[in-house]
Design an enzyme around this catalytic site. Structure first.
Site, PDB file in Angstrom:
ATOM      1  N   HIS A   7       0.965  -1.407   0.367  1.00  0.00           N
ATOM      2  CA  HIS A   7      -0.332   0.103  -0.251  1.00  0.00           C
ATOM      3  C   HIS A   7       0.575   1.252  -0.131  1.00  0.00           C
ATOM      4  O   HIS A   7       1.874   1.108   0.863  1.00  0.00           O
ATOM      5  CB  HIS A   7      -1.430   0.042   1.280  1.00  0.00           C
ATOM      6  CG  HIS A   7      -0.268   0.263   2.008  1.00  0.00           C
ATOM      7  ND1 HIS A   7      -0.024   1.387   2.962  1.00  0.00           N
ATOM      8  CD2 HIS A   7       0.004  -0.956   3.148  1.00  0.00           C
ATOM      9  CE1 HIS A   7       0.072   0.957   4.119  1.00  0.00           C
ATOM     10  NE2 HIS A   7       0.561  -0.437   4.464  1.00  0.00           N
TER      11      HIS A   7
ATOM     12  N   ASP B 193       0.046   4.179   1.399  1.00  0.00           N
ATOM     13  CA  ASP B 193      -0.678   5.068   2.155  1.00  0.00           C
ATOM     14  C   ASP B 193      -0.285   5.034   3.179  1.00  0.00           C
ATOM     15  O   ASP B 193       0.582   4.607   3.438  1.00  0.00           O
ATOM     16  CB  ASP B 193      -2.058   5.427   2.548  1.00  0.00           C
ATOM     17  CG  ASP B 193      -2.427   4.521   3.015  1.00  0.00           C
ATOM     18  OD1 ASP B 193      -2.028   2.679   2.603  1.00  0.00           O
ATOM     19  OD2 ASP B 193      -3.114   4.505   4.415  1.00  0.00           O
TER      20      ASP B 193
ATOM     21  N   ASP C 198       6.256   1.628   5.938  1.00  0.00           N
ATOM     22  CA  ASP C 198       5.144   1.449   5.998  1.00  0.00           C
ATOM     23  C   ASP C 198       4.065   1.837   5.129  1.00  0.00           C
ATOM     24  O   ASP C 198       3.876   3.114   5.493  1.00  0.00           O
ATOM     25  CB  ASP C 198       4.501   1.427   7.553  1.00  0.00           C
ATOM     26  CG  ASP C 198       2.573   0.398   7.835  1.00  0.00           C
ATOM     27  OD1 ASP C 198       2.702  -0.087   6.384  1.00  0.00           O
ATOM     28  OD2 ASP C 198       2.865   0.601   8.956  1.00  0.00           O
TER      29      ASP C 198
ATOM     30  N   GLU D 186      -5.487   2.060   2.935  1.00  0.00           N
ATOM     31  CA  GLU D 186      -5.583   0.659   3.861  1.00  0.00           C
ATOM     32  C   GLU D 186      -5.088   0.997   5.328  1.00  0.00           C
ATOM     33  O   GLU D 186      -5.830   0.609   6.055  1.00  0.00           O
ATOM     34  CB  GLU D 186      -3.619   0.103   3.243  1.00  0.00           C
ATOM     35  CG  GLU D 186      -3.345  -1.450   4.051  1.00  0.00           C
ATOM     36  CD  GLU D 186      -2.740  -1.458   5.912  1.00  0.00           C
ATOM     37  OE1 GLU D 186      -2.559  -2.675   6.462  1.00  0.00           O
ATOM     38  OE2 GLU D 186      -2.329  -0.712   6.079  1.00  0.00           O
ATOM     39  N   GLU D 187      -4.083   2.358   5.666  1.00  0.00           N
ATOM     40  CA  GLU D 187      -4.237   2.430   7.073  1.00  0.00           C
ATOM     41  C   GLU D 187      -5.602   2.520   7.289  1.00  0.00           C
ATOM     42  O   GLU D 187      -5.287   3.083   8.643  1.00  0.00           O
ATOM     43  CB  GLU D 187      -3.034   3.684   6.830  1.00  0.00           C
ATOM     44  CG  GLU D 187      -1.758   3.094   6.643  1.00  0.00           C
ATOM     45  CD  GLU D 187      -1.056   2.684   7.600  1.00  0.00           C
ATOM     46  OE1 GLU D 187      -1.319   1.576   8.593  1.00  0.00           O
ATOM     47  OE2 GLU D 187      -0.034   1.728   6.978  1.00  0.00           O
TER      48      GLU D 187
ATOM     49  N   ASP E 177       4.546  -5.826   3.926  1.00  0.00           N
ATOM     50  CA  ASP E 177       3.807  -5.013   4.593  1.00  0.00           C
ATOM     51  C   ASP E 177       3.736  -5.983   6.031  1.00  0.00           C
ATOM     52  O   ASP E 177       3.334  -4.708   7.223  1.00  0.00           O
ATOM     53  CB  ASP E 177       2.158  -4.941   4.623  1.00  0.00           C
ATOM     54  CG  ASP E 177       1.342  -4.209   4.819  1.00  0.00           C
ATOM     55  OD1 ASP E 177       1.983  -2.520   5.374  1.00  0.00           O
ATOM     56  OD2 ASP E 177       0.742  -4.140   5.111  1.00  0.00           O
TER      57      ASP E 177
ATOM     58  N   HIS F 266       4.624   4.022  12.342  1.00  0.00           N
ATOM     59  CA  HIS F 266       3.160   5.058  12.755  1.00  0.00           C
ATOM     60  C   HIS F 266       3.911   6.304  13.344  1.00  0.00           C
ATOM     61  O   HIS F 266       3.377   6.618  14.205  1.00  0.00           O
ATOM     62  CB  HIS F 266       2.039   4.349  13.414  1.00  0.00           C
ATOM     63  CG  HIS F 266       1.156   3.208  12.438  1.00  0.00           C
ATOM     64  ND1 HIS F 266       0.280   2.891  12.479  1.00  0.00           N
ATOM     65  CD2 HIS F 266       1.884   2.699  11.115  1.00  0.00           C
ATOM     66  CE1 HIS F 266      -0.480   2.176  11.422  1.00  0.00           C
ATOM     67  NE2 HIS F 266       0.569   2.144  10.385  1.00  0.00           N
TER      68      HIS F 266
END
Length: 403
Positions: free
Chosen positions: A79, A81, A141, A175-176, A198, A379
Site C-alpha cells: 500500500h 498510503d 509502512d 490501507e491505514e 507489509d 506510525h
C-alpha cells in the site's frame, strides 16, 4: 541493490500520501493519486506490461512469464498510503555502519532512538539504518514494500535466465484507514495467490491476523446551569468515563501480547450535553471477538438502565482473521518459508497484531499471507528500516517467483 533501493525508497517517501479517515473520497487524499501516477510511469519505464491506474487509484502491472512450463500466477501487493498518526518525511536520515548506540533523531526535542527502549536495534550493528528526523514518521509502512516489489521486478527483467511464471503487482491506497481493498477487483487481478509485503522485521511471515471491529458510543446528556443543576443535570462526560471504566483494564493494548485481544479507545470528545467515544476491538479468536463486541453492547444496556435512553452504540466489523482462508492452501505459506531459507533468513511465523490488505483479499478469494518489509516502530517518529533487510526482502520475492 542497496543503492537502488535507497534511491527508490527515498524518492517514494518524498511524496505526501497520508490517508484521512474522515475523508469521504476514495482514495481519501489527492496525494495518493499523484504518487500513483508516478508509479505508473516508473513501472512502464522498467518494462512491466499492462500497467494501469483505475478510477479508485489502484495501480497494477504484469511481469509476463518467461518459461513454457505452466506455473501459478503470483501477486505481490503493497500500500502507498502512510498512517495519519503523523505527517510523512521528505527524506530519510541515513545511518551507515550503525555502531549499536543510541541515535539522536532531533536534538531540539531530545527525541532519541534508544537501544534501551528498542533493544532490537543492536541486531543491526554494522548495517545501514534509515530513520526519521524525529518530527515525522518514515513511511517504510509500506513504501519499503513497494520499493522491494518494484526492485524485484526490475531484477527479474534484467535477468531473463531466471525462469518464472506470470507475476502481477498491485499497489493500493487507504490501507491505514481500513479501506485498502474496498474496491480491489480480485478477478481482474487474476492471481492464484498473492503476498502483501507489509510486515515488520526481517523474517516475519504471517498468515493470522486480528478479527477487527470499530465501535462508536454516543452519549446524550442534559446541560443545565450549574447553579440550578440539582436533580436535573446529566453530564455526558461522566457517563463516558463510567463506560470506559467498565471495560476490562487488562484487555488494553499496553497489557496484551501474542494472541491476546484488546479494546482501544482511539478518540474521545465531549461536553456536558454530548460525548462520543471511538473504540477498536481486536481478537484473533472469532468467539472471543464476538464476546468482546457483546461486552460493549451489554455495557450500553446496563448504562441505559441507569441513565434511560442516553447511550447508543454502533459496531461495524472491519476485517477477519485470514487463517481460515489460508490454511486450506497452506502451500502458499510453505513457499514463502522456502524462499526465506534460500535467502539465508530464518522464518518467523507469527500472528499479526493488526491487519493487512491480505486479510480482506483472502476473504475475497485471493489467499494472501504477509511477508516482512523490514521496518520497525511504524506510525511514529521512532520508525526505522535497515537497508539490508530491504535487500533480503527483494531476494525473497525473487525466490518465490522462481520456486
Amino acid at each position: 541493490m542497496k543503492n537502488i533501493l535507497l534511491n527508490r525508497f527515498s524518492k517514494y517517501i518524498s511524496y505526501a500520501t497520508t490517508s484521512d479517515e474522515m475523508s469521504e473520497t476514495y482514495p481519501s487524499t489527492p496525494g495518493q493519486l499523484v504518487f500513483g501516477d508516478f508509479l505508473v510511469e516508473e513501472l512502464k519505464k522498467i518494462g512491466l506490461q499492462d500497467v494501469e491506474k483505475d478510477q479508485f487509484g489502484y495501480v497494477t502491472a504484469t511481469l509476463p512469464a518467461n518459461c513454457s512450463e505452466k506455473k501459478p500466477v503470483i501477486g505481490f501487493i503493497a500500500h502507498f498510503d502512510t498512517a495519519p498518526d503523523m505527517p510523512g518525511i521528505a527524506a530519510p536520515r541515513i545511518i551507515e555502519n550503525y555502531d549499536g548506540k543510541d541515535i539522536v533523531l532531533d536534538a531540539d526535542s531530545n527525541t532519541i532512538l534508544s537501544t534501551l527502549d528498542f533493544p532490537e536495534m543492536k541486531e543491526y550493528i554494522g548495517q545501514t539504518l534509515l530513520t526519521t528526523d524525529g518530527k515525522t514518521l518514515l513511511g517504510a509502512d509500506d513504501k519499503a514494500g513497494i520499493a522491494e516489489i518494484v526492485s524485484a521486478m526490475e531484477f527479474l527483467l534484467q535477468h531473463p535466465e531466471i525462469k518464472h511464471g506470470k507475476i502481477r503487482v498491485g499497489f493500493t491506497p487507504d490501507e491505514e484507514i481500513g479501506k485498502g481493498v474496498a474496491h480491489f477487483n480480485v478477478e481482474k487481478f487474476g492471481c492464484d495467490f498473492a503476498y502483501t509485503m507489509d510486515g515488520g522485521a526481517i523474517g516475519e511471515l504471517e498468515y493470522e491476523n486480528f478479527n477487527a471491529a470499530a465501535a462508536t458510543i454516543k452519549i446524550q446528556g442534559r446541560n443545565i446551569h450549574p447553579g440550578y443543576a440539582k436533580g436535573k443535570m446529566v453530564n455526558s462526560q461522566l457517563i463516558a468515563m463510567e463506560f470506559n471504566a467498565l471495560l476490562p483494564e487488562f484487555e488494553r493494548p499496553q497489557n496484551t501480547q501474542d494472541y491476546e485481544g484488546f479494546f482501544l479507545l482511539t478518540h474521545m470528545e465531549g461536553s456536558v450535553e454530548n460525548s462520543q467515544l471511538n473504540y477498536i476491538i481486536r481478537d484473533h479468536d472469532r468467539q472471543k471477538f464476538e464476546a468482546k463486541k457483546k461486552m460493549i453492547q451489554d455495557i450500553v444496556e446496563f448504562l441505559n438502565v441507569k441513565y434511560p435512553g442516553r447511550v447508543s452504540c454502533e459496531i461495524k466489523d472491519q476485517y477477519y482473521n485470514m487463517r481460515e482462508k489460508v490454511e486450506p492452501v497452506f502451500f502458499v505459506v510453505e513457499r514463502a518459508e522456502k524462499a526465506m531459507l534460500e535467502a539465508d533468513i530464518t522464518p518467523k511465523v507469527q500472528p499479526i497484531r493488526g491487519g493487512t490488505d491480505g486479510a480482506n483479499l483472502s476473504f475475497k478469494g485471493l489467499p494472501c499471507p504477509n511477508i516482512f518489509a523490514g521496518g520497525h516502530n511504524f506510525h511514529g517518529k521512532y520508525e526505522y528500516v535497515p537497508l539490508e533487510s530491504m535487500v533480503k526482502a527483494v531476494d525473497v520475492i525473487v525466490n518465490i517467483c522462481k520456486a
